[in-house]
Design a protein around this motif. Sequence first.
Motif, short mmCIF file in Angstrom:
data_model
loop_
_atom_site.label_atom_id
_atom_site.label_comp_id
_atom_site.label_asym_id
_atom_site.label_seq_id
_atom_site.Cartn_x
_atom_site.Cartn_y
_atom_site.Cartn_z
N ALA A 582 -35.93 -29.38 -5.13
CA ALA A 582 -35.70 -30.25 -3.97
C ALA A 582 -35.54 -29.44 -2.70
O ALA A 582 -36.01 -29.84 -1.63
CB ALA A 582 -34.47 -31.13 -4.21
N VAL A 583 -34.90 -28.27 -2.82
CA VAL A 583 -34.73 -27.41 -1.66
C VAL A 583 -36.08 -26.93 -1.16
O VAL A 583 -36.38 -26.96 0.05
CB VAL A 583 -33.81 -26.22 -1.99
N GLN A 584 -36.94 -26.49 -2.08
CA GLN A 584 -38.25 -26.01 -1.67
C GLN A 584 -39.10 -27.13 -1.09
O GLN A 584 -39.84 -26.93 -0.13
CB GLN A 584 -38.96 -25.37 -2.87
N GLN A 585 -38.98 -28.34 -1.65
CA GLN A 585 -39.71 -29.48 -1.09
C GLN A 585 -39.23 -29.78 0.33
O GLN A 585 -40.03 -30.11 1.21
CB GLN A 585 -39.52 -30.70 -1.99
N THR A 599 -36.98 -23.23 14.57
CA THR A 599 -36.39 -24.11 13.56
C THR A 599 -37.06 -23.90 12.20
O THR A 599 -36.38 -23.88 11.17
CB THR A 599 -36.53 -25.58 14.00
N LYS A 600 -38.36 -23.75 12.20
CA LYS A 600 -39.06 -23.53 10.94
C LYS A 600 -38.60 -22.24 10.27
O LYS A 600 -38.38 -22.19 9.05
CB LYS A 600 -40.57 -23.50 11.18
N ILE A 601 -38.49 -21.18 11.06
CA ILE A 601 -38.04 -19.90 10.50
C ILE A 601 -36.61 -20.02 9.98
O ILE A 601 -36.27 -19.48 8.92
CB ILE A 601 -38.17 -18.80 11.57
N LEU A 602 -35.78 -20.74 10.70
CA LEU A 602 -34.39 -20.92 10.27
C LEU A 602 -34.33 -21.65 8.92
O LEU A 602 -33.60 -21.24 8.00
CB LEU A 602 -33.61 -21.72 11.33
N LEU A 603 -35.11 -22.71 8.77
CA LEU A 603 -35.13 -23.45 7.51
C LEU A 603 -35.71 -22.60 6.38
O LEU A 603 -35.24 -22.64 5.24
CB LEU A 603 -35.94 -24.73 7.68
N GLY A 607 -33.85 -21.47 2.90
CA GLY A 607 -34.39 -21.62 1.56
C GLY A 607 -34.43 -20.30 0.81
O GLY A 607 -34.16 -20.23 -0.40
N LEU A 608 -34.76 -19.22 1.51
CA LEU A 608 -34.77 -17.89 0.90
C LEU A 608 -33.37 -17.48 0.46
O LEU A 608 -33.18 -16.90 -0.62
CB LEU A 608 -35.35 -16.88 1.89
N VAL A 624 -40.84 -16.25 -2.68
CA VAL A 624 -40.33 -16.95 -1.49
C VAL A 624 -40.19 -15.99 -0.32
O VAL A 624 -40.48 -16.34 0.83
CB VAL A 624 -38.97 -17.62 -1.82
N TYR A 625 -39.77 -14.76 -0.62
CA TYR A 625 -39.62 -13.78 0.44
C TYR A 625 -40.96 -13.49 1.12
O TYR A 625 -41.06 -13.41 2.34
CB TYR A 625 -39.02 -12.50 -0.12
#
Length: 726
Positions: A582-585, A599-603, A607-608, A624-625
């Motif tokens: 769910a986190v990755q989704q 904002t995208k980089i922060l999210l 997740g990472l 993910v990294y």
Amino acid sequence: MAAEGEMNSNGDLGEPSAMEAAEVSTLPPPEMSDENGCTDSATEASAQPETAFFSAPPDTEDEGSDLPADFERLWNAAHDNPRDFTSWTDLLQYCEQEGHIGASQRALMEFLARFPLCYGYWKKFADLERRAGNNDKAAEVCVQGLQSIPLSVDLWIHYINLLLGTLDMNLPESPKHIRSVFEDAVVAAGLDFHSNRLWDLYFEWEKEQGDLRNATAVLDRVLKVPTQHYNTHYEKFKVHLNNSDPKETLSLEEYEEVRAFCRESQKVERAEQAKEKGEERPPGEEEPATPEGTDSEELMQRMREQVLVRREKIYQENENEVRKRWNFEDTIKRPYFHVKPLDQTQLRGWHAYLDWEVAQLKKDTQDHNKDSNKTDADVKEDPEVTAQPQREMEETKVFCDDHRVRFLFERCLIACALYEEFWTRYIQYLETCSVDEVRAVYKRACDIHLPSTPNIHMQRATFEERHGDLAEARRVLEALDKNMPGLAVVRLRRAALERRAGQLEQSEALLQEAVTQSKEKPTLHAFYSIKLARLFLKLGRNPSRARRVLQEALEISPDNDKLHLNLLEVELSAETWSSAEAVQQCVTRALEAPLTPHTKILLSQRGLQFVEEYSNSIQSVLSVYEAHQKLIKELGGTKREAESGDEGREKLSKGDGGSANGASEQVPPTDPQVPITMPPPPPMSIDAGAQSGGYGGYSSWYQQPQYSSYGYQNTWNYNQGYYPPS
């Protein structure tokens, strides 16, 4: 001062008084900024004050069918914007020009329900009824006006003159009634700095009645009141005393006391004179006696002098009190009500005056307590205390107690009725005294003068809740929510009230209703959705409902970064074994949305971090990294894009010389009670690890406090004004 023949804001024509109003001007309604969560302008028209001022409506049946031609137009214009002072005065002026009694009565009743501090229009209303032959109705209008503005010296004088012109003074009850009205007047308004005309009228009326003792009593009272023309009262007292027999002027108690003192001093003086001349009276022969019941002219003159000696002490004390207040009074250029804003000099003057009066009360209370704690030995050792009789000390004490502080607050709230800060200050002063008094002040402020000022209404609701009246607190907030729709702070306050009362379902219903009603306003809809989701997550322990609320909100506002951040928070709060996917989704949804690169980089970073902390596979972490590093290159090409927005983070990753190993110079906490939240730096430089694609580059953002401000930042500041300022 208004020119003769010019109408002022209180409705007076050509009365050359310092109480006259200036030009009519409209004070714009207070605007609510986005910081308070209001997306719409305040709806003034819905804030209807109570209009039941009179026990019965005016007699307008005969003339109600043929109102003047423009009456309805002006009437509707005033009701469309009921706080617009100019619209109402235009209506009143038109009715007066037309000479239509029924229309004037109707307009005045509505106007005074909204602006009850305009004493001049109460006078106009009473005169209108008197001209129509309704003397009883005219008196009733004055009484109703004085209930709304009891400190108005002008309105009291107008009422008294009305009674003097309409009552039959040959009836024994008429003088008693007028005297009782005078007493009510000086009790209500006699402490006003400009109350001289009222006291003078009272004194002259008592003289006309032939009761010189009552006239003296009136002057005695005003001699202790700091007024603008305090010296003229003292001069009147001198003239009054010198033109009358002391036996008819003074009270019986004071007359006997002063007469005995003067006769004794006269006897001693004559004995000393005889001794100096060497004269002696034959044994058994006394000084010639004065006829019983009469006083010699010499004795009466001595008595007058002695009375003035006593009054002189009172006068000097009062003069000192006037001198203390003079500068404060001099800054008050507009002591009456007007919708036109006051200048800052007068506002500061009112605050300074109130500060001083409250400080005087504290000082007098402390001095009184010190005097009360004196022992008998202290009194005997104090020559000043023993030299002055207690009665004389009481006479020279100028009236200054809690009543004077309250009186000044009430005076201030006439001129500053549209300023919330003074109502709040008065409420804070009264809170230590009486709950009922505070409740009455809140009612006046909220229902009449500040119907569209949300903070004081919310303070009122908090006050009622604090004192256990939840029903009244609900009513206040519901009325405010109805009168000012779209103000988020009010809806949140209602939901919080229900939550504290244990009505969680009702709290949810209020927020759900707000979410439904705000779908046409994406920003406000997102705001309410986040609040509702948090309620489901934190209190309802129902992450699925919270998730559903945020997902539905994202369908309306896919570009709202706060919705994405809060949805990620919901996923992160779930069980670890079930939340990874769910986190990755959630992160994938955010990366596909029209959000800012930051904002995208922060999210992605968030997740990472989650994978790093909870994943069981190093391959998933590296995968993910690598995706995160690719995102950085696509959106900014450098790591600085991901780490911008916090200068402190750059300082952690780079030293003063620009080296990436500067982070190793940070000194870890030495207190064993403080956990070390940042791991030691990696053995290789951060940039080198990133260039080689190694896992060591992950430390560059992990070491830094990326998430100290994570979460939804409330731009509405909805806690503003929750409690009155201290």
